[in-house]
Design an enzyme around this catalytic site. Structure first.
Site: not given
Ligand code: F6P
Length: 363
Positions: A13, A117, A119, A141-142, A281
């Site tokens: 990502g 990351g 992967g 970002i995680d 909400r």
């Molecule tokens: O690993 C980064 C991340 O943005 C996660 O926080 C999120 O769960 C995932 O990737 C979302 O992935 P995608 O862009 O495939 O929806």
């Protein structure tokens, strides 16, 4: 071996700061070592398909502040289990790693830098074991990678999430509502924890601390008792109830982790509204956390990471990942970064700090 030419790619990502790393790699490769650089497109897909572009100081000029990646990226192009056919259609996984290695030879690549990351780095480790001189740069970002205190991209996502917590305060207060902000982060609660602390969230729900809905409800009731008729909850997409399951939004087959989380906040909001009768909400922040310009911290970190990556290649210290320890840039074997996740510790000083200032984790 003397290096003349290196390759680089961005995998998984995207996140703010990828272009800043590419820029630092290219500038230091050209200026300090006099190397040529080529960039493979769309993550490891470009390495299998031999899609690449030359990267020069001109190409990377002006990209420091730009979000995304000029090389494109892909989160389901694993050369060891490749699921694209020649027309781009999805097929059963095939091992095409040998072709990827042949493409490196064909392009006379003497060193490789992979930015990604878990992967991307797991694939990089396999290529390293096949003899490819590779260095990794930790992105996500995680902030869930081991071997480093922080990944680049995290600070930018945190700043977006904190801004959202700030903005939701005024509207929640005006309407006397409960608002849940759902953040990304997968199985790690770093984004909601830090955005919740920085933005003054009242309840923070993270995967590492399973919640009890009664505790969440009583935290809201307590605020009502003080005359506070609004409450902000910062909820990780990976939050789950004690003994409960993750809420899965979709599956992306072929991706390193096929599961995409999302939507747990709707479940929690329903339970709150039912128990307290207060309008509740949900705002799901989603990919806003991955887009746009990197913060100053991420530009600074990405630049230091990029320069360190070329230094490691030059020294022959491959199979490694650049890393930040305290304020120092160093490196660790890629093996140490992958396989297990860097998670929030429930009894850490950060969690205790939040609790000492009145935050409920629903535990
Ligand atoms: O690993 C980064 C991340 O943005 C996660 O926080 C999120 O769960 C995932 O990737 C979302 O992935 P995608 O862009 O495939 O929806």
């Amino acid at each position: 071996m003397k290096i003349r030419k290196i390759g680089i790619l961005t995998g998984g990502g995207d996140c703010p700061g990828l272009n800043a790393v590419i820029r630092a790699v290219v500038k230091s490769a050209v200026r300090v070592y006099n190397w040529e650089v080529i960039g493979f497109m769309d993550g490891f897909r470009g390495l299998v398909e031999d899609w690449h572009i030359p990267l020069t100081e001109q190409t990377v000029s002006g990209i420091l502040t730009r979000g995304g990646t000029i090389l494109g990226t892909n989160n389901r192009a694993n050369p060891f289990a490749y699921t694209y056919d020649s027309s781009g259609k999805t097929i059963a996984p095939l091992d095409r790693s040998k072709e990827a290695i042949l493409n490196l030879k064909k392009n006379q690549i003497d060193g490789f830098i992979a930015i990604g990351g878990d992967g991307t780095l797991s694939i990089s480790q396999k290529f390293f074991e096949e003899g490819v001189p590779i260095v990794g740069v930790p992105k996500t970002i995680d902030n869930d990678l081991n071997g480093t205190d922080v990944t680049f991209g995290f600070d930018s996502a945190l700043s977006v999430a904190t801004d959202a917590v700030d903005r939701l305060h005024s509207t929640a207060e005006s309407h006397h509502r409960v608002i849940l902000l759902e953040t990304m982060g997968r199985y790690a609660g770093w984004i909601p924890l830090r955005a919740g602390i920085a933005g003054g969230g009242d309840v923070i729900l993270i995967p590492e601390i399973p919640y009890k809905i009664e505790k969440v409800i009583s935290a809201i009731e307590k605020r009502i008792g003080w005359g506070k008729e609004f409450t902000i909850l910062v909820v990780s997409e990976g939050a789950k109830a004690v003994g409960g399951e993750f809420v899965i939004q979709r599956k992306v087959e072929g991706s390193h982790d096929a599961i995409r989380l999302g939507g747990v906040s709707y479940k929690i909001a329903e339970a709150i509204e039912e128990a307290l009768g207060i309008e509740t909400r949900v705002t799901i922040l989603g990919h806003l956390q991955r887009g746009g310009t990197p913060t100053a911290f991420d530009r600074w970190l990405a630049t230091r990471y990029g320069v360190k990556a070329t230094e490691l290649l030059n020294k022959g210290e491959t199979g490694t990942m650049v890393s930040l320890r305290g304020t120092k840039i160093s490196s660790v074997p890629i093996k140490e970064a992958i396989g297990s996740l860097h998670l929030v510790l429930p009894d850490s000083e950060e969690v205790q700090t939040a609790k000492a200032t009145g935050v409920s984790f629903g535990d």
